[in-house]
Write a protein that holds these residues in place. Sequence first.
Motif, PDB file in Angstrom:
ATOM      1  N   ARG A 176      15.076 -43.412  98.823  1.00 16.53           N
ATOM      2  CA  ARG A 176      14.845 -44.249  97.652  1.00 16.53           C
ATOM      3  C   ARG A 176      13.841 -43.562  96.744  1.00 16.53           C
ATOM      4  O   ARG A 176      12.718 -43.252  97.149  1.00 16.53           O
ATOM      5  CB  ARG A 176      14.338 -45.638  98.029  1.00 16.53           C
ATOM      6  CG  ARG A 176      14.110 -46.547  96.810  1.00 16.53           C
ATOM      7  CD  ARG A 176      13.504 -47.889  97.190  1.00 16.53           C
ATOM      8  NE  ARG A 176      14.481 -48.743  97.861  1.00 16.53           N
ATOM      9  CZ  ARG A 176      14.372 -49.158  99.120  1.00 16.53           C
ATOM     10  NH1 ARG A 176      13.339 -48.755  99.859  1.00 16.53           N
ATOM     11  NH2 ARG A 176      15.288 -49.931  99.656  1.00 16.53           N
ATOM     12  N   HIS A 177      14.257 -43.294  95.512  1.00 19.39           N
ATOM     13  CA  HIS A 177      13.389 -42.705  94.505  1.00 19.39           C
ATOM     14  C   HIS A 177      12.460 -43.792  93.952  1.00 19.39           C
ATOM     15  O   HIS A 177      12.804 -44.974  93.973  1.00 19.39           O
ATOM     16  CB  HIS A 177      14.269 -42.123  93.388  1.00 19.39           C
ATOM     17  CG  HIS A 177      13.550 -41.285  92.405  1.00 19.39           C
ATOM     18  ND1 HIS A 177      12.914 -41.828  91.313  1.00 19.39           N
ATOM     19  CD2 HIS A 177      13.374 -39.947  92.321  1.00 19.39           C
ATOM     20  CE1 HIS A 177      12.381 -40.849  90.593  1.00 19.39           C
ATOM     21  NE2 HIS A 177      12.642 -39.703  91.187  1.00 19.39           N
ATOM     22  N   PRO A 178      11.255 -43.438  93.475  1.00 17.40           N
ATOM     23  CA  PRO A 178      10.360 -44.449  92.891  1.00 17.40           C
ATOM     24  C   PRO A 178      10.999 -45.265  91.781  1.00 17.40           C
ATOM     25  O   PRO A 178      10.575 -46.397  91.513  1.00 17.40           O
ATOM     26  CB  PRO A 178       9.194 -43.608  92.360  1.00 17.40           C
ATOM     27  CG  PRO A 178       9.154 -42.422  93.262  1.00 17.40           C
ATOM     28  CD  PRO A 178      10.592 -42.121  93.580  1.00 17.40           C
ATOM     29  N   SER A 179      12.024 -44.714  91.127  1.00 15.14           N
ATOM     30  CA  SER A 179      12.714 -45.449  90.066  1.00 15.14           C
ATOM     31  C   SER A 179      13.582 -46.581  90.618  1.00 15.14           C
ATOM     32  O   SER A 179      14.042 -47.440  89.873  1.00 15.14           O
ATOM     33  CB  SER A 179      13.606 -44.489  89.277  1.00 15.14           C
ATOM     34  OG  SER A 179      14.662 -44.016  90.092  1.00 15.14           O
ATOM     35  N   GLY A 180      13.842 -46.556  91.938  1.00 16.96           N
ATOM     36  CA  GLY A 180      14.727 -47.528  92.556  1.00 16.96           C
ATOM     37  C   GLY A 180      16.077 -46.947  92.948  1.00 16.96           C
ATOM     38  O   GLY A 180      16.823 -47.571  93.699  1.00 16.96           O
ATOM     39  N   TRP A 181      16.393 -45.737  92.442  1.00 17.15           N
ATOM     40  CA  TRP A 181      17.651 -45.073  92.805  1.00 17.15           C
ATOM     41  C   TRP A 181      17.690 -44.808  94.302  1.00 17.15           C
ATOM     42  O   TRP A 181      16.708 -44.371  94.901  1.00 17.15           O
ATOM     43  CB  TRP A 181      17.772 -43.760  92.030  1.00 17.15           C
ATOM     44  CG  TRP A 181      18.943 -42.905  92.424  1.00 17.15           C
ATOM     45  CD1 TRP A 181      20.201 -42.935  91.916  1.00 17.15           C
ATOM     46  CD2 TRP A 181      18.950 -41.868  93.425  1.00 17.15           C
ATOM     47  NE1 TRP A 181      20.996 -41.983  92.527  1.00 17.15           N
ATOM     48  CE2 TRP A 181      20.257 -41.322  93.457  1.00 17.15           C
ATOM     49  CE3 TRP A 181      17.973 -41.357  94.288  1.00 17.15           C
ATOM     50  CZ2 TRP A 181      20.614 -40.286  94.326  1.00 17.15           C
ATOM     51  CZ3 TRP A 181      18.331 -40.336  95.149  1.00 17.15           C
ATOM     52  CH2 TRP A 181      19.637 -39.802  95.160  1.00 17.15           C
ATOM     53  N   GLU A 221      11.414 -43.480 101.829  1.00 17.51           N
ATOM     54  CA  GLU A 221      10.848 -43.579 100.492  1.00 17.51           C
ATOM     55  C   GLU A 221      10.373 -42.211 100.021  1.00 17.51           C
ATOM     56  O   GLU A 221       9.646 -41.509 100.738  1.00 17.51           O
ATOM     57  CB  GLU A 221       9.672 -44.566 100.488  1.00 17.51           C
ATOM     58  CG  GLU A 221      10.018 -45.962 100.978  1.00 17.51           C
ATOM     59  CD  GLU A 221      10.874 -46.734  99.999  1.00 17.51           C
ATOM     60  OE1 GLU A 221      10.886 -46.346  98.808  1.00 17.51           O
ATOM     61  OE2 GLU A 221      11.525 -47.712 100.410  1.00 17.51           O
ATOM     62  N   LEU A 222      10.788 -41.826  98.831  1.00 13.17           N
ATOM     63  CA  LEU A 222      10.302 -40.580  98.246  1.00 13.17           C
ATOM     64  C   LEU A 222       8.979 -40.822  97.534  1.00 13.17           C
ATOM     65  O   LEU A 222       8.769 -41.885  96.949  1.00 13.17           O
ATOM     66  CB  LEU A 222      11.325 -40.030  97.240  1.00 13.17           C
ATOM     67  CG  LEU A 222      12.629 -39.520  97.825  1.00 13.17           C
ATOM     68  CD1 LEU A 222      13.616 -39.232  96.706  1.00 13.17           C
ATOM     69  CD2 LEU A 222      12.395 -38.265  98.649  1.00 13.17           C
ATOM     70  N   PRO A 223       8.080 -39.841  97.559  1.00 10.47           N
ATOM     71  CA  PRO A 223       6.785 -40.014  96.886  1.00 10.47           C
ATOM     72  C   PRO A 223       6.950 -40.026  95.374  1.00 10.47           C
ATOM     73  O   PRO A 223       7.957 -39.569  94.826  1.00 10.47           O
ATOM     74  CB  PRO A 223       5.980 -38.796  97.344  1.00 10.47           C
ATOM     75  CG  PRO A 223       7.012 -37.773  97.666  1.00 10.47           C
ATOM     76  CD  PRO A 223       8.188 -38.532  98.228  1.00 10.47           C
ATOM     77  N   ASP A 224       5.951 -40.522  94.672  1.00 12.23           N
ATOM     78  CA  ASP A 224       6.003 -40.588  93.212  1.00 12.23           C
ATOM     79  C   ASP A 224       6.156 -39.223  92.578  1.00 12.23           C
ATOM     80  O   ASP A 224       6.650 -39.089  91.467  1.00 12.23           O
ATOM     81  CB  ASP A 224       4.728 -41.246  92.658  1.00 12.23           C
ATOM     82  CG  ASP A 224       4.681 -42.729  92.982  1.00 12.23           C
ATOM     83  OD1 ASP A 224       5.751 -43.296  93.277  1.00 12.23           O
ATOM     84  OD2 ASP A 224       3.589 -43.324  92.937  1.00 12.23           O
ATOM     85  N   ALA A 226       8.116 -36.949  93.468  1.00 15.31           N
ATOM     86  CA  ALA A 226       9.454 -36.405  93.684  1.00 15.31           C
ATOM     87  C   ALA A 226      10.129 -36.103  92.357  1.00 15.31           C
ATOM     88  O   ALA A 226       9.737 -36.594  91.303  1.00 15.31           O
ATOM     89  CB  ALA A 226      10.299 -37.393  94.494  1.00 15.31           C
TER      90      ALA A 226
END
Length: 242
Positions: A176-181, A221-224, A226
Amino acid sequence: MSQGQILHRPDDLPSWFEPLLTRVGQCRTEDFTTLRQPAGGGGRHSAVLVLLGESEPAADTPGGPDLLVLQRAATMRNHAGQPAFPGGATDPEDADAAATALREADEEVGLDKSSADVLALLPDLWIPVSSFVVTPVLAWWRSPHPVRPRQPAEVAHVARLPISELADPANRIRVRHPSGWVGPAFQVRGLLVWGFTAGVISVLLDMAGWTQPWEPGRIVELPDAAAPVPAARGGAPDEVVP
């Protein structure tokens, strides 16, 4: 809409390359992404090399088909630390997408161009965040040889990832990217492969019939810090020897 194109089908191509090669010749952009290049074109053209080889059985691998990937250097401005296919932007002297992909693979990891047979072009894929139009170039590594990072400022590691390990359900996750993707990813040999590269790999596994049933429940969860949201759907030792 861009479509895949078979360029060459050698008589001695390994049997495991089918039905992938035939399926690639029939695939379309929508098989990989919902993103479309803006009307009127635009964007810088680039190409990546999707290089499939075959390893002999060894202590750390069962042998069989494998995929060459590299890991970007952590100091790069874009896509820092991410695993990726060899590749980059098209130069004016490049004859076509295959020439771009092979040149970049030579510059990045020292690939001998004569060791690889270019077989097909995948559909062009639009990456809006960087305004690149990427053509994945499918090739068979007929004569594998040692490769290593040639540009330490850009490439940290090189790895040959066994298809059996990429297809292993235990190594498949989502991120999961911080954007929600949320998209597919692989945890193989200490590498977290995600984004554009993982999206393309996931589709190719399906096309080749290599995908094994897996439960896409676990999300990392990917870090910010990323990289931006990828375009593809969802899209190691310092020296690698055959």
